[in-house]
Design an enzyme around this catalytic site. Structure first.
Site, short mmCIF file in Angstrom:
data_model
loop_
_atom_site.label_atom_id
_atom_site.label_comp_id
_atom_site.label_asym_id
_atom_site.label_seq_id
_atom_site.Cartn_x
_atom_site.Cartn_y
_atom_site.Cartn_z
N HIS A 82 -3.45 -14.99 10.22
CA HIS A 82 -2.73 -13.73 10.03
C HIS A 82 -3.46 -12.54 10.64
O HIS A 82 -3.08 -11.40 10.39
CB HIS A 82 -2.49 -13.49 8.53
CG HIS A 82 -1.68 -14.57 7.88
ND1 HIS A 82 -0.41 -14.90 8.32
CD2 HIS A 82 -1.94 -15.40 6.85
CE1 HIS A 82 0.06 -15.89 7.57
NE2 HIS A 82 -0.86 -16.20 6.69
N PRO A 104 0.81 -1.22 0.00
CA PRO A 104 0.00 0.00 0.00
C PRO A 104 0.85 1.27 0.00
O PRO A 104 1.66 1.48 0.88
CB PRO A 104 -0.81 -0.11 1.29
CG PRO A 104 -0.66 -1.51 1.75
CD PRO A 104 0.64 -1.99 1.22
N GLU A 105 0.65 2.09 -1.02
CA GLU A 105 1.21 3.44 -1.06
C GLU A 105 0.04 4.41 -0.94
O GLU A 105 -1.07 4.00 -0.62
CB GLU A 105 1.98 3.64 -2.39
CG GLU A 105 3.07 2.58 -2.58
CD GLU A 105 3.86 2.74 -3.88
OE1 GLU A 105 3.99 3.87 -4.36
OE2 GLU A 105 4.34 1.73 -4.40
N ARG A 125 3.03 -10.59 6.91
CA ARG A 125 4.44 -10.45 7.32
C ARG A 125 4.64 -9.69 8.62
O ARG A 125 5.78 -9.51 9.05
CB ARG A 125 5.21 -9.80 6.16
CG ARG A 125 5.23 -10.72 4.96
CD ARG A 125 5.76 -10.03 3.73
NE ARG A 125 7.19 -9.81 3.83
CZ ARG A 125 7.91 -9.24 2.87
NH1 ARG A 125 7.32 -8.83 1.76
NH2 ARG A 125 9.19 -9.07 3.02
#
Length: 266
Positions: free
Chosen positions: A87, A2-3, A106
DNA sequence: CGTGCGGCCTGAATGC
DNA sequence: TGCATTCAGGCCGCAC
Protein backbone atom coordinates in the site's frame (compact mmCIF):
# COMPACT_ATOMS: atom_id res chain seq x y z
CA UNK A 1 -10.44 8.97 8.73
CA UNK A 2 -8.19 11.93 9.33
CA UNK A 3 -10.02 15.15 10.16
CA UNK A 4 -8.48 18.35 11.51
CA UNK A 5 -7.18 16.95 14.84
CA UNK A 6 -5.55 13.96 13.15
CA UNK A 7 -4.00 16.08 10.39
CA UNK A 8 -2.70 18.53 13.00
CA UNK A 9 -0.96 15.67 14.81
CA UNK A 10 0.61 14.47 11.56
CA UNK A 11 1.92 17.98 10.90
CA UNK A 12 3.34 18.30 14.43
CA UNK A 13 5.14 14.98 14.05
CA UNK A 14 6.57 15.91 10.65
CA UNK A 15 7.87 19.21 12.02
CA UNK A 16 9.98 17.29 14.51
CA UNK A 17 11.55 15.08 11.89
CA UNK A 18 11.75 16.39 8.34
CA UNK A 19 12.18 20.16 8.62
CA UNK A 20 15.17 21.51 6.69
CA UNK A 21 15.89 18.13 5.12
CA UNK A 22 16.60 17.79 1.41
CA UNK A 23 14.54 15.61 -0.91
CA UNK A 24 17.34 13.56 -2.47
CA UNK A 25 15.22 11.07 -4.36
CA UNK A 26 11.64 10.35 -5.37
CA UNK A 27 10.03 6.95 -5.94
CA UNK A 28 6.55 7.01 -7.43
CA UNK A 29 4.86 3.62 -7.04
CA UNK A 30 1.27 4.64 -7.88
CA UNK A 31 0.77 7.38 -10.48
CA UNK A 32 -2.80 8.20 -9.47
CA UNK A 33 -1.64 9.51 -6.08
CA UNK A 34 0.15 12.39 -7.84
CA UNK A 35 -2.68 12.75 -10.39
CA UNK A 36 -0.39 11.33 -13.05
CA UNK A 37 1.93 14.36 -12.97
CA UNK A 38 4.73 13.31 -15.32
CA UNK A 39 7.06 16.05 -14.06
CA UNK A 40 6.53 15.38 -10.36
CA UNK A 41 9.97 13.92 -9.66
CA UNK A 42 11.75 16.65 -11.58
CA UNK A 43 9.84 19.37 -9.73
CA UNK A 44 10.43 17.95 -6.25
CA UNK A 45 13.89 16.40 -6.33
CA UNK A 46 16.70 18.46 -4.81
CA UNK A 47 14.39 20.74 -2.88
CA UNK A 48 14.63 21.65 0.80
CA UNK A 49 11.67 21.23 3.16
CA UNK A 50 11.31 24.70 4.64
CA UNK A 51 8.06 24.47 6.56
CA UNK A 52 5.05 22.24 7.21
CA UNK A 53 1.61 23.70 7.71
CA UNK A 54 -2.01 22.61 8.01
CA UNK A 55 -5.00 24.24 6.36
CA UNK A 56 -8.30 22.48 7.10
CA UNK A 57 -7.59 18.82 6.39
CA UNK A 58 -4.74 19.64 4.02
CA UNK A 59 -1.06 19.25 4.80
CA UNK A 60 1.18 21.77 3.07
CA UNK A 61 4.88 21.00 2.79
CA UNK A 62 6.63 24.23 1.80
CA UNK A 63 9.68 23.68 -0.37
CA UNK A 64 12.25 26.28 -1.34
CA UNK A 65 10.37 26.45 -4.64
CA UNK A 66 6.70 25.58 -4.56
CA UNK A 67 4.71 23.28 -2.30
CA UNK A 68 3.38 19.80 -1.79
CA UNK A 69 -0.35 19.86 -1.09
CA UNK A 70 -1.37 16.62 0.58
CA UNK A 71 -4.80 15.25 1.41
CA UNK A 72 -5.05 11.94 3.28
CA UNK A 73 -8.77 11.44 2.57
CA UNK A 74 -9.88 8.22 4.27
CA UNK A 75 -6.93 5.95 4.83
CA UNK A 76 -3.84 7.93 3.83
CA UNK A 77 -0.78 7.96 6.07
CA UNK A 78 2.43 9.95 5.89
CA UNK A 79 5.09 7.97 7.68
CA UNK A 80 8.58 8.96 8.73
CA UNK A 81 10.96 6.05 8.11
CA UNK A 82 7.94 3.73 7.80
CA UNK A 83 8.15 0.26 6.30
CA UNK A 84 7.30 -0.31 2.65
CA UNK A 85 4.45 -2.63 1.70
CA UNK A 86 1.90 -3.14 -1.08
CA UNK A 87 0.00 0.00 0.00
CA UNK A 88 3.02 2.30 -0.23
CA UNK A 89 2.52 4.66 -3.18
CA UNK A 90 5.21 7.32 -2.88
CA UNK A 91 8.56 7.57 -1.13
CA UNK A 92 10.55 10.77 -0.71
CA UNK A 93 14.14 9.93 0.18
CA UNK A 94 15.55 12.61 2.47
CA UNK A 95 18.97 13.62 3.71
CA UNK A 96 20.64 11.70 6.59
CA UNK A 97 19.36 8.37 5.19
CA UNK A 98 15.78 9.08 6.23
CA UNK A 99 12.58 8.97 4.20
CA UNK A 100 8.95 9.99 4.14
CA UNK A 101 6.50 7.53 2.64
CA UNK A 102 2.85 7.74 1.67
CA UNK A 103 0.72 4.70 2.39
CA UNK A 104 -2.97 4.47 1.54
CA UNK A 105 -5.03 1.27 1.41
CA UNK A 106 -7.81 2.84 -0.65
CA UNK A 107 -5.72 5.19 -2.78
CA UNK A 108 -8.15 8.08 -2.26
CA UNK A 109 -5.51 10.53 -1.08
CA UNK A 110 -3.53 12.92 -3.28
CA UNK A 111 -0.10 14.55 -3.22
CA UNK A 112 0.20 17.44 -5.64
CA UNK A 113 3.04 19.77 -6.47
CA UNK A 114 1.74 23.35 -6.70
CA UNK A 115 3.51 26.67 -7.19
CA UNK A 116 2.92 29.36 -4.56
CA UNK A 117 0.30 31.10 -6.69
CA UNK A 118 -1.43 27.84 -7.59
CA UNK A 119 -1.56 26.95 -3.91
CA UNK A 120 -2.94 30.32 -2.86
CA UNK A 121 -5.55 30.14 -5.58
CA UNK A 122 -6.56 26.61 -4.63
CA UNK A 123 -6.92 27.40 -0.93
CA UNK A 124 -8.77 30.65 -1.57
CA UNK A 125 -11.40 29.02 -3.75
CA UNK A 126 -11.95 25.72 -1.92
CA UNK A 127 -11.03 26.03 1.72
CA UNK A 128 -13.19 27.97 4.17
CA UNK A 129 -12.67 29.32 7.68
CA UNK A 130 -9.99 27.85 9.91
CA UNK A 131 -12.08 26.67 12.88
CA UNK A 132 -9.51 27.34 15.60
CA UNK A 133 -8.94 30.88 14.35
CA UNK A 134 -12.36 32.09 13.22
CA UNK A 135 -14.29 34.70 15.22
CA UNK A 136 -17.89 34.15 16.24
CA UNK A 137 -18.97 36.86 13.78
CA UNK A 138 -17.17 35.20 10.87
CA UNK A 139 -18.65 31.82 11.78
CA UNK A 140 -22.24 32.96 12.17
CA UNK A 141 -22.14 35.08 9.01
CA UNK A 142 -20.85 32.19 6.91
CA UNK A 143 -23.06 29.48 8.33
CA UNK A 144 -26.26 31.54 8.25
CA UNK A 145 -25.90 32.00 4.49
CA UNK A 146 -26.58 28.28 4.23
CA UNK A 147 -29.79 26.31 4.45
CA UNK A 148 -30.71 22.74 5.30
CA UNK A 149 -29.38 20.35 7.93
CA UNK A 150 -26.74 21.96 10.12
CA UNK A 151 -24.53 18.88 9.90
CA UNK A 152 -24.37 19.12 6.12
CA UNK A 153 -23.07 22.67 6.42
CA UNK A 154 -20.55 21.84 9.16
CA UNK A 155 -19.15 19.24 6.73
CA UNK A 156 -18.91 21.78 3.89
CA UNK A 157 -15.18 22.48 3.63
CA UNK A 158 -15.86 25.71 1.77
CA UNK A 159 -17.65 27.07 4.84
CA UNK A 160 -15.47 25.75 7.66
CA UNK A 161 -12.43 23.63 6.90
CA UNK A 162 -11.47 20.53 8.82
CA UNK A 163 -14.64 19.04 10.30
CA UNK A 164 -15.56 15.53 9.11
CA UNK A 165 -18.14 12.96 10.09
CA UNK A 166 -16.85 12.12 13.57
CA UNK A 167 -16.41 15.66 14.86
CA UNK A 168 -19.61 16.98 13.26
CA UNK A 169 -21.65 14.47 15.28
CA UNK A 170 -19.68 15.12 18.48
CA UNK A 171 -19.96 18.91 18.13
CA UNK A 172 -23.72 18.79 17.57
CA UNK A 173 -24.28 16.42 20.49
CA UNK A 174 -22.29 18.69 22.80
CA UNK A 175 -24.34 21.64 21.50
CA UNK A 176 -27.68 19.94 22.10
CA UNK A 177 -28.81 20.37 18.48
CA UNK A 178 -29.92 17.54 16.19
CA UNK A 179 -27.78 17.11 13.04
CA UNK A 180 -30.87 17.43 10.82
CA UNK A 181 -31.97 20.72 12.45
CA UNK A 182 -32.37 23.38 9.72
CA UNK A 183 -29.50 25.87 9.74
CA UNK A 184 -31.86 28.78 9.07
CA UNK A 185 -33.78 28.05 12.30
CA UNK A 186 -30.77 28.17 14.62
CA UNK A 187 -31.13 30.84 17.30
CA UNK A 188 -28.19 32.90 18.65
CA UNK A 189 -27.73 30.58 21.64
CA UNK A 190 -27.50 27.53 19.35
CA UNK A 191 -24.95 29.30 17.16
CA UNK A 192 -22.86 30.29 20.14
CA UNK A 193 -22.94 26.74 21.54
CA UNK A 194 -21.93 25.22 18.19
CA UNK A 195 -19.16 27.79 17.77
CA UNK A 196 -17.75 27.12 21.26
CA UNK A 197 -17.97 23.35 20.85
CA UNK A 198 -16.20 23.43 17.48
CA UNK A 199 -13.29 25.16 19.19
CA UNK A 200 -13.19 23.11 22.38
CA UNK A 201 -13.79 19.65 20.91
CA UNK A 202 -11.23 20.10 18.14
CA UNK A 203 -8.68 21.46 20.64
CA UNK A 204 -9.21 18.61 23.11
CA UNK A 205 -9.07 16.04 20.29
CA UNK A 206 -5.76 17.49 19.07
CA UNK A 207 -4.26 17.18 22.54
CA UNK A 208 -5.55 13.58 22.79
CA UNK A 209 -3.66 12.76 19.58
CA UNK A 210 -6.79 12.57 17.42
CA UNK A 211 -9.24 9.67 16.96
CA UNK A 212 -8.15 6.23 15.75
CA UNK A 213 -11.19 4.35 14.44
CA UNK A 214 -9.58 1.79 12.17
CA UNK A 215 -6.07 2.66 11.30
CA UNK A 216 -5.20 6.32 11.78
CA UNK A 217 -1.67 6.89 13.07
CA UNK A 218 0.53 9.99 13.02
CA UNK A 219 3.81 10.21 11.12
CA UNK A 220 5.62 8.30 13.86
CA UNK A 221 3.06 5.47 13.85
CA UNK A 222 1.30 6.54 17.04
CA UNK A 223 -2.49 6.06 17.36
CA UNK A 224 -4.85 8.61 18.93
CA UNK A 225 -6.90 8.41 22.13
CA UNK A 226 -9.89 10.63 21.43
CA UNK A 227 -12.03 7.71 20.19
CA UNK A 228 -12.33 6.73 23.85
CA UNK A 229 -14.13 10.01 24.51
CA UNK A 230 -16.65 9.88 21.65
CA UNK A 231 -20.14 10.37 23.00
CA UNK A 232 -22.19 9.60 19.87
CA UNK A 233 -19.99 8.56 16.91
CA UNK A 234 -20.03 4.76 16.65
CA UNK A 235 -22.45 4.45 19.59
CA UNK A 236 -25.77 3.84 17.78
CA UNK A 237 -28.18 1.93 20.03
CA UNK A 238 -26.15 2.61 23.15
CA UNK A 239 -27.28 4.81 26.03
CA UNK A 240 -26.92 8.58 25.79
CA UNK A 241 -24.31 9.69 28.34
CA UNK A 242 -26.48 12.70 29.19
CA UNK A 243 -30.06 11.38 29.40
CA UNK A 244 -29.73 7.59 29.07
CA UNK A 245 -32.02 7.39 26.00
CA UNK A 246 -31.04 4.99 23.23
CA UNK A 247 -28.99 6.82 20.57
CA UNK A 248 -30.58 6.99 17.13
CA UNK A 249 -29.07 6.77 13.65
CA UNK A 250 -29.84 8.37 10.29
CA UNK A 251 -28.10 9.47 7.08
CA UNK A 252 -27.26 13.10 6.35
CA UNK A 253 -25.42 14.17 3.21
CA UNK A 254 -24.72 10.49 2.56
CA UNK A 255 -23.06 9.90 5.92
CA UNK A 256 -24.01 7.81 8.91
CA UNK A 257 -25.15 10.16 11.64
CA UNK A 258 -25.68 9.27 15.31
CA UNK A 259 -27.54 11.51 17.72
CA UNK A 260 -29.70 11.52 20.84
CA UNK A 261 -33.43 11.71 19.97
CA UNK A 262 -34.26 13.24 23.36
CA UNK A 263 -31.60 15.70 24.50
CA UNK A 264 -30.65 17.22 21.14
CA UNK A 265 -33.25 19.72 19.98
CA UNK A 266 -34.99 19.74 16.59
C1' DC B 1 -25.00 29.02 -9.69
C1' DG B 2 -26.21 25.42 -6.37
C1' DT B 3 -27.41 20.63 -5.18
C1' DG B 4 -27.24 15.73 -5.03
C1' DC B 5 -25.33 11.55 -6.25
C1' DG B 6 -22.07 8.14 -8.43
C1' DG B 7 -17.24 6.97 -8.62
C1' DC B 8 -13.00 6.23 -6.69
C1' DC B 9 -10.81 2.00 -3.70
C1' DT B 10 -9.98 -1.91 -0.34
C1' DG B 11 -10.81 -4.66 3.69
C1' DA B 12 -13.78 -5.78 7.47
C1' DA B 13 -18.22 -7.00 8.73
C1' DT B 14 -22.46 -8.89 7.69
C1' DG B 15 -25.88 -11.85 5.11
C1' DC B 16 -27.31 -16.14 3.10
C1' DT C 1 -17.50 -22.72 5.68
C1' DG C 2 -17.52 -19.93 1.79
C1' DC C 3 -19.05 -16.76 -1.27
C1' DA C 4 -21.55 -12.36 -2.17
C1' DT C 5 -23.02 -8.00 -0.58
C1' DT C 6 -22.77 -4.00 2.26
C1' DC C 7 -20.47 -0.50 4.65
C1' DA C 8 -16.90 2.87 5.88
C1' DG C 9 -16.80 8.58 4.27
C1' DG C 10 -13.86 12.74 1.73
C1' DC C 11 -13.92 15.00 -2.35
C1' DC C 12 -14.28 15.44 -7.43
C1' DG C 13 -16.97 15.63 -11.48
C1' DC C 14 -21.11 15.46 -13.75
C1' DA C 15 -26.18 15.77 -14.50
C1' DC C 16 -30.02 18.50 -13.56
Amino acid sequence: MPELPEVENVVRGLKKNILNKKICGVEVLTESIINGDQNFTQKVQGQIIEDIQRRGKYIIIKLNQGNLLIHLRMTGKLLYNGDKDKHTHLILYLSQDTWLSYKDVRKFGRILYLSDSQLQNYLATKVGLEPLEMSFEEFSQRIMKKKGPIKKNLLDQGVIAGIGNIYADEILFASGVKPQYPTEKLDPADLKAIYENIKSILAIAIEAGGSTIRDYVDSTGKAGDFQNFHKVYGRFGQACVRCNSSLDKTKIAGRTTVFCPDCQKG
